[in-house]
Design a protein around this motif. Sequence first.
Motif, short mmCIF file in Angstrom:
data_model
loop_
_atom_site.label_atom_id
_atom_site.label_comp_id
_atom_site.label_asym_id
_atom_site.label_seq_id
_atom_site.Cartn_x
_atom_site.Cartn_y
_atom_site.Cartn_z
N ASP A 19 42.84 -80.09 -0.21
CA ASP A 19 41.80 -79.10 0.03
C ASP A 19 40.87 -78.99 -1.29
OD1 ASP A 19 42.69 -78.82 2.93
OD2 ASP A 19 43.73 -77.11 2.05
N GLY A 20 41.49 -79.42 -2.49
CA GLY A 20 40.87 -79.11 -3.70
C GLY A 20 41.48 -80.08 -4.90
N ALA A 21 40.87 -80.23 -5.79
CA ALA A 21 41.64 -80.89 -6.91
C ALA A 21 41.15 -80.12 -8.30
CB ALA A 21 41.07 -82.30 -6.77
N VAL A 22 42.24 -80.66 -9.18
CA VAL A 22 41.95 -80.16 -10.55
C VAL A 22 41.71 -81.53 -11.26
CG1 VAL A 22 43.19 -79.41 -12.70
CG2 VAL A 22 43.68 -78.44 -10.45
N MET A 23 40.64 -81.68 -11.81
CA MET A 23 40.24 -83.01 -12.49
C MET A 23 40.56 -82.79 -13.74
SD MET A 23 36.41 -85.03 -12.34
CE MET A 23 35.41 -83.80 -13.49
N ILE A 24 41.36 -83.79 -14.42
CA ILE A 24 41.70 -83.38 -16.00
C ILE A 24 40.88 -84.46 -16.73
CG2 ILE A 24 43.69 -83.59 -17.60
CD1 ILE A 24 45.32 -82.41 -15.54
N LEU A 25 40.50 -83.89 -17.87
CA LEU A 25 39.75 -84.75 -18.88
C LEU A 25 40.39 -84.53 -20.26
CD1 LEU A 25 37.19 -82.87 -17.21
CD2 LEU A 25 36.19 -85.08 -17.87
N CYS A 26 40.28 -85.48 -21.18
CA CYS A 26 40.82 -85.67 -22.31
C CYS A 26 39.73 -84.84 -23.38
CB CYS A 26 40.96 -87.06 -22.97
SG CYS A 26 41.51 -87.04 -24.77
N ALA A 27 40.29 -84.11 -24.14
CA ALA A 27 39.35 -83.37 -25.02
C ALA A 27 38.54 -84.39 -26.19
CB ALA A 27 39.97 -82.33 -25.70
N VAL A 28 39.20 -85.20 -26.27
CA VAL A 28 38.83 -86.13 -27.33
C VAL A 28 37.60 -87.14 -26.67
CG1 VAL A 28 39.18 -88.13 -29.06
CG2 VAL A 28 40.67 -86.01 -28.77
N SER A 29 38.35 -87.90 -25.50
CA SER A 29 37.29 -88.89 -24.79
C SER A 29 36.52 -88.36 -23.98
CB SER A 29 38.29 -89.99 -24.22
OG SER A 29 39.14 -90.07 -25.26
N GLY A 30 36.39 -87.05 -23.52
CA GLY A 30 35.50 -86.83 -22.39
C GLY A 30 35.57 -87.41 -20.87
N PRO A 62 45.99 -69.87 -16.94
CA PRO A 62 44.62 -69.53 -16.19
C PRO A 62 44.06 -70.70 -15.66
CG PRO A 62 44.87 -69.02 -18.87
CD PRO A 62 46.23 -69.91 -18.58
N MET A 63 44.55 -71.75 -15.78
CA MET A 63 44.09 -73.17 -14.89
C MET A 63 44.63 -72.59 -13.57
SD MET A 63 45.65 -76.09 -13.47
CE MET A 63 46.21 -77.18 -14.80
N LEU A 64 46.00 -72.23 -13.39
CA LEU A 64 46.54 -71.97 -12.05
C LEU A 64 45.76 -70.74 -11.25
CD1 LEU A 64 50.39 -72.27 -12.78
CD2 LEU A 64 48.75 -73.99 -11.83
N ASP A 65 45.42 -69.73 -12.34
CA ASP A 65 44.62 -68.97 -11.57
C ASP A 65 43.34 -69.30 -11.10
OD1 ASP A 65 46.50 -66.93 -12.41
OD2 ASP A 65 45.58 -66.13 -14.11
N ALA A 66 42.81 -70.07 -11.75
CA ALA A 66 41.20 -70.54 -11.23
C ALA A 66 41.61 -71.50 -10.06
CB ALA A 66 40.89 -71.67 -12.33
N VAL A 67 42.87 -71.95 -9.77
CA VAL A 67 42.97 -72.85 -8.57
C VAL A 67 42.97 -71.64 -7.39
CG1 VAL A 67 44.82 -73.82 -7.19
CG2 VAL A 67 44.48 -74.81 -9.48
N CYS A 68 43.47 -70.47 -7.48
CA CYS A 68 43.71 -69.45 -6.53
C CYS A 68 42.18 -68.98 -6.44
CB CYS A 68 44.53 -68.41 -6.96
SG CYS A 68 46.29 -68.89 -7.36
N ASP A 69 41.56 -68.68 -7.65
CA ASP A 69 40.20 -68.02 -7.42
C ASP A 69 39.10 -69.25 -6.83
OD1 ASP A 69 41.22 -65.96 -8.57
OD2 ASP A 69 40.89 -66.34 -10.64
#
Length: 803
Positions: free
Chosen positions: A203-214, A372-379
């Motif tokens: 139903d939803g996703a967390v898209m991870i990005l690298c802070a150096v490469s974007g 906080p990322m887990l809280d954001a999944v809920c929110d």
Amino acid sequence: MRVANFARTSLRSAALRNGEWAACRRSFASASLPIQRQGIAAQEKPSLQQQWQSKRWQSGSAATVLETARQDPSALSQIDIVENLDPKEAARLDKVRNIGIAAHIDSGKTTATERVLFYTGRIKDIHEVRGRDAVGAKMDSMDLEREKGITIQSAATFCDWTKKVPDPITGEMKEEKYHFNLIDTPGHIDFTIEVERALRVLDGAVMILCAVSGVQSQTVTVDRQMKRYNVPRISFVNKMDRAGANPWKAVDGINQKLKIPAAAIQVPIGAEDKFLGVVDLIRMKAIYSEGARGEIVREAEVPADLVEFAQEKRSLLIETLADVDEEIAEIFLDEKVPSPSEIKAAIRRATIARKFTPVLMGSALADKSVQPMLDAVCDYLPNPSEVENLALDQRRAEAPVKLVSYNSLPFVGLAFKLEESNFGQLTYIRVYQGSIKKGQNVTNARTGQKVKIPRIVRMHSNEMEEVPEIGAGEICAVFGVDCASGDTFTDGGLGYSMSSMYVPDAVISLAIKPKHTKDTPNFSKAMSRFQREDPTFRIHVDEESGESIISGMGELHLQIYVERMRREYNVEVITGQPQVSYRETIQQRVEFDHLLKKQTGGAGDYARVVGYMEPSGENGELAENRFETQITGGTIPEKYLFACDKGFQASCIQGPMLGHRVLGASMVINDGATHMTDSSENAFKIATQGAFRKAFLAAQPQILEPLMKTVITAPNEFQGNIVGLLNKRNAVINDTEIGPDEFTLHADCSLNSMFGFSSQLRAASQGKGEFSMEFSHYAPAPMQLQKELIAKHEKAKLEKSKK
Ligand SMILES: Nc1nc2c(ncn2[C@@H]2O[C@H](COP(=O)(O)OP(=O)(O)OP(=O)(O)O)[C@@H](O)[C@H]2O)c(=O)[nH]1
């Protein structure tokens, strides 16, 4: 965009003046709530739903509502059920999140998932990908994954997250428990089917990005996949502890390269090895992760030196939201500041509507800012009742029906992944409607077969936990159900079927055979298992060479299967050189009149087919192969036409030029003749194949080769070397972005020219260059290559005929 919002806002203001604002707001909120899956355009409020609503007010009885749902589920919407029917069920669904973690290779998906499992109490210790303790991360359970440090198969797990929320009245902190079903997916493009099937059912996703490469090449692919299945996402910029970390590069990349309005909802406190935590821009609080493994979340005032910067980024967040959310636009235009709860509600609405992605940041490896990322999944990510899932009702001309995540409705589930286990086939199922119980009979919508579910389990990577029942909106796995990936299961005669996932074409193949003939049975067993589990892995026997040919998404994909054969089935194999999967096509219309007539004593063969072949696409565009009959006067009876279709399909599998698949050909049979005794289905099949071959070779045939979207990133000083490498390969360079240290180059390259590229890139960039390749489209191969391929093929055929 903003101009349009201004116009809408002034309408809204007029409504407000007339005292209609409350009603207007309610209708806006409910119309924008559910998101639509399966690519059917969103409707505002379907008339059936309106009819239903009036029924609800008339009856006001839960039993009547349920009965209506049983008789005509299309008359219900999730909102009706969740908000008005059964508060207990609504409360259960409100706390369920089915989420996937998807990203470019090596962004830290598995490392972040390991922290999620640790903070939710699912695992006792944290183990690293390629860690010194040689245990490996929980979700990389295959030996090969642990050795190579890459994820090959997606892995599912579940966990409970306890979120702390302030009581709106007393302000005291209280706890809310959320249940997550989570799938960690591979990053490498060769295993892309794993991402496809996960996103199809999540139903939803967390898209991870690298802070150096974007935003990197695979981020773009994953973005396309999320858009394909209408999956809302939050973004997490990982690796904030790395030298050169810059989360704003990732935020800009999401806005500009992925074209999704995005804004950070946090700013970092410190950076690189001094990265300590984040400032929550909504509540304006500093959040630090402390303790041995970051398990203690401490809130504090925003550090003084960050207040101004945080205010600036908060304003930017509100401005970006005003562009995508009418309520915030209204507040923004009135020059008021929205409250934290108004900002949160707007982020939730806009994220679920896929108009916005909130960006969070942290470092999974340094155990910072994962909670906080887990809280954001809920929110911000939807619960199962907020996603509109459709099935096609086969009993009513495939009319679309909404599935409702409600336990008391008839069961509908989608088998999205198969896995062979020691206890037989394990089938992963997403339950969309109703519940599924151990011992229950369900029907496979494709085959009509009824099967009993002997065992239901919840998966925790490679471990399983047996359960008696799974409710609507959840993910589970069942044993003892023989089916194909993508099959729909329903209660009895419901007759619903759901669309399956997108399966990309194989681009690379190689000949394979067991080294020792004694291993042939195990070899066949392994092949049939791999094919059943992975729709992008295929095997066929080449008619001319008699060799078994495996094909897949890339060299690594096939290498992994060769290696698994050795480890899991004890079979050593001999493989040929990887070969490109070419396609064969035609460029002009050609008529045919083909007669098969054989008289060899006894019953003969007679079939005459007349018609034409032409490219199936218009204006030189490639389209799917197409077979059509336009027979008048019954010159060929129906059953023989069916055989002609089979002949056409067989011809398309092995084209007349190289024996590779045919693409973009259309065949029309509009006349023919039969014989009283000698005509048969087989004769018409063979006649069609004969006609196909002759007509194809006369219709300006052409060989097509796969072109790959290639993205290369390397330090700026190597740009000259790398452009030189690409020029030698006749690559078309589409775009070059030059950053302060690194450049990124986007090019179209033929797959054929890319063999051995990784070692040459390494040599040309002192090992610092990276590249990724993804199939883009088929294009005509250079004339010289076409000639060479045909000559090689003819030579092989001749040699075989001499044997
Ligand atoms: N510095 C730093 N390294 C990290 C962080 N997160 C992950 N890594 C490292 O990055 C590498 C890749 O991490 P994984 O978690 O395997 O990444 P992945 O995205 O799951 O990889 P694939 O599934 O193979 O695409 C490992 O060496 C990790 O230790 C982080 O926050 N900071």
